[in-house]
Design a protein around this motif. Structure first.
Motif: not given
Length: 307
Positions: A25-38, A48-62
């Motif tokens: 369903d989901w694969v990715g990374m949590d709590a990355m320290a990155l700057p974001i622009r506001l 400003v500093p942010a804590s960033v999570d990112v994920a994508v699905d992995l549809k290819d079962s192999s």
């Protein structure tokens, strides 16, 4: 030449066939320290500093795994250089999917950061900064962008029951102090009210917090944090202040007297503001009054979906 040869010979086991193959369903990374622009006050851009999570699905079962480093590099580049908006988030999520070269069809991004807003004083010409913790979630699935925005607002809550009990005590003292006086003059009453005798009891109040999460309609490109904060604070009537002079403190006391509320009242007030907002498709509210009378908190929750 030596570095090029060494790089070309590095093994990459991510291309190995997955054991117990199945899509994820989901694969990715949590709590990355990155700057974001506001967009800051006056329209200027700020990072400003942010804590960033990112994920994508992995549809290819192999496939054994996704390309995490590509996601990280893309986020680092995009978030720091393009201001947060619905179109910018859609573009970033589309790019995250594209970096996986056919492995993924969906992408999810979650940002946690503190947003400072300059808030005017109630009566004086002063202003001060208030911090609003924000959680922003963006998901791209079936080519549709789903946005949710979470934030919290602090306010003062004065207990209606305590106010009623305090008024009764004040009335009893007035009756005792003016017993035998046929018709006290308005000057005498005013002087009594202005004295320490005129305040026999005060209602208890406490700092309180409303935690709000809204799902935003896709038709709105701007992220309406400021206007939503304004609407919630206006519905409560007693947002905590920053720069305060005596005239501001007096105005704040008047607002507290005019906005007596239990936690149930506060939850309904915020719900009414969100239920009438055309930018919001669904909402959830939780309020907590950090009691000064009790060693526990009074809490209330409410949620809804707008037509």
């Amino acid at each position: 030449m030596h570095n090029t040869t060494r790089h070309a010979s590095l093994p990459d086991v991510a291309f190995d066939t997955a054991a117990l193959a199945r899509p994820l369903d989901w694969v990715g990374m949590d709590a990355m320290a990155l700057p974001i622009r506001l967009q800051g006050e006056g329209g200027q851009a700020l990072r400003v500093p942010a804590s960033v999570d990112v994920a994508v699905d992995l549809k290819d079962s192999s496939a054994r795994g996704i390309h995490m480093s590509r996601l990280y590099m893309q986020l680092q580049q995009s978030l720091a250089n393009e201001a947060l908006s619905a179109p910018a988030l859609r573009k970033l999520l589309e790019t995250c999917i594209a970096t996986q070269q056919g492995l993924s069809t969906r992408a999810l991004l979650r940002l946690r950061y503190d947003h400072l807003l300059l808030r005017p004083a109630l009566a004086s010409a002063n202003a001060g900064w208030k911090n609003y913790p924000v959680t922003l979630q963006a998901e791209l699935r079936d080519e549709h962008l789903h946005l949710s925005l979470g934030f919290s607002v602090e306010y003062s809550s004065t207990c209606p029951a305590s106010a009623a009990l305090s008024r009764q005590v004040n009335a009893a003292r007035f009756e005792a102090d003016f017993a035998g006086t046929r018709a006290p003059s308005s000057d005498a009453v005013r002087d009594w009210l202005s004295s320490e005798r005129g305040l026999a009891a005060t209602p208890h109040a406490q700092r309180s917090r409303a935690e709000i999460r809204v799902e935003l309609r896709p038709a709105f490109d701007e992220l309406p944090l400021r206007s939503l904060v304004d609407a919630v604070e206006a519905s409560l009537g007693t947002p905590v202040q920053t720069a305060v002079k005596r005239e501001d403190e007096q105005a704040f006391a008047e607002l507290n007297a005019a906005n007596l509320m239990f936690c149930e009242d506060a939850a309904r007030r915020v719900a009414a503001a969100l239920a009438s907002d055309a930018r919001v498709s669904a909402w959830r509210v939780r309020v907590a009054h950090f009691e000064s009378l009790h060693p526990h908190d009074a809490v209330a929750s409410v949620s809804g979906r707008n037509a």
